[in-house]
Design a protein around this motif. Structure first.
Motif, short mmCIF file in Angstrom:
data_model
loop_
_atom_site.label_atom_id
_atom_site.label_comp_id
_atom_site.label_asym_id
_atom_site.label_seq_id
_atom_site.Cartn_x
_atom_site.Cartn_y
_atom_site.Cartn_z
N ARG A 47 0.86 -1.19 0.00
CA ARG A 47 0.00 0.00 0.00
C ARG A 47 0.90 1.24 0.00
O ARG A 47 1.48 1.57 1.03
N PRO A 48 1.00 1.91 -1.14
CA PRO A 48 1.83 3.12 -1.18
C PRO A 48 1.40 4.13 -0.11
O PRO A 48 0.20 4.31 0.13
N GLY A 49 2.37 4.71 0.55
CA GLY A 49 2.09 5.77 1.52
C GLY A 49 1.52 5.33 2.84
O GLY A 49 0.92 6.14 3.55
N ALA A 50 1.68 4.07 3.23
CA ALA A 50 1.19 3.65 4.55
C ALA A 50 1.77 4.60 5.60
O ALA A 50 2.93 4.99 5.51
N PRO A 51 0.97 4.97 6.58
CA PRO A 51 1.41 5.96 7.56
C PRO A 51 2.54 5.48 8.47
O PRO A 51 2.64 4.28 8.76
N ILE A 52 3.34 6.41 8.93
CA ILE A 52 4.34 6.12 9.96
C ILE A 52 3.59 6.02 11.28
O ILE A 52 2.80 6.92 11.62
N VAL A 53 3.79 4.91 11.97
CA VAL A 53 3.04 4.64 13.20
C VAL A 53 3.97 4.21 14.32
O VAL A 53 5.08 3.74 14.07
N GLU A 54 3.53 4.36 15.54
CA GLU A 54 4.27 3.88 16.71
C GLU A 54 4.21 2.36 16.78
O GLU A 54 5.17 1.70 17.16
#
Length: 164
Positions: A47-54
């Motif tokens: 998935r392009p652009g998956a969010p940066i997550v903790e």
């Protein structure tokens, strides 16, 4: 039985030592670090652009590794690594099973996610370094490492990136 050092043996041993000496005193040379190649099936369900997550989901399973530059092995800080997998909380095609993290100053990344479970008979993760979401200085790499056991609680994956 007592063995005596014969002249022939002494000459042979001395000759062998002299021949080996250059190899023993030769300075160590750094070997070139080969780039990581994209694995077949590594981009499945990307998935392009998956969010940066903790953390992805409820956690409990750790995925970590290092990111280095090909040839000299210099650690690469601030590189975005996306991780996704079939887990106890969702399928690898589900958005909730995807997340990204950044490498630290030593090129290390680490992210917690739900336990990876077998999909198509193999417990495996997916990881990507996608140059489109960085400064573009390196080639994109997709990996699909298979875990030795579905009961493993961590996965270590290293990237060696080739300059674009």
């Amino acid at each position: 039985m007592t063995r005596h050092l014969t002249r022939r043996t002494a000459i042979s041993v001395t000759g062998a030592a002299l021949l080996a000496a250059p190899a023993l005193v030769r300075p160590a040379r750094a070997q070139s670090l080969a780039p990581t190649l994209t694995m077949r099936g590594g981009a499945n369900n990307y998935r392009p652009g998956a969010p940066i997550v903790e953390r992805i989901g409820g956690g409990g399973f750790w995925t970590s590794g290092t990111v280095r530059r090909a040839d000299d092995g210099v650690p690469l800080a601030g590189r975005r690594i996306q991780i996704w997998a079939h887990t106890t909380e969702g399928h690898e095609r589900d958005a909730r099973s995807h997340g990204a993290t950044l490498t630290d100053a030593d090129g290390v990344f680490r992210i917690e996610m739900p336990q990876i479970v077998p999909a198509f008979g193999q417990p495996h993760g997916h990881l990507a370094y996608d140059a489109e979401y960085d400064d573009g200085g390196f080639e994109t790499v997709f990996l699909r490492p298979i875990m030795p056991s579905a009961s493993d609680t961590s996965l270590r994956v290293d990237f060696v990136l080739r300059p674009a």
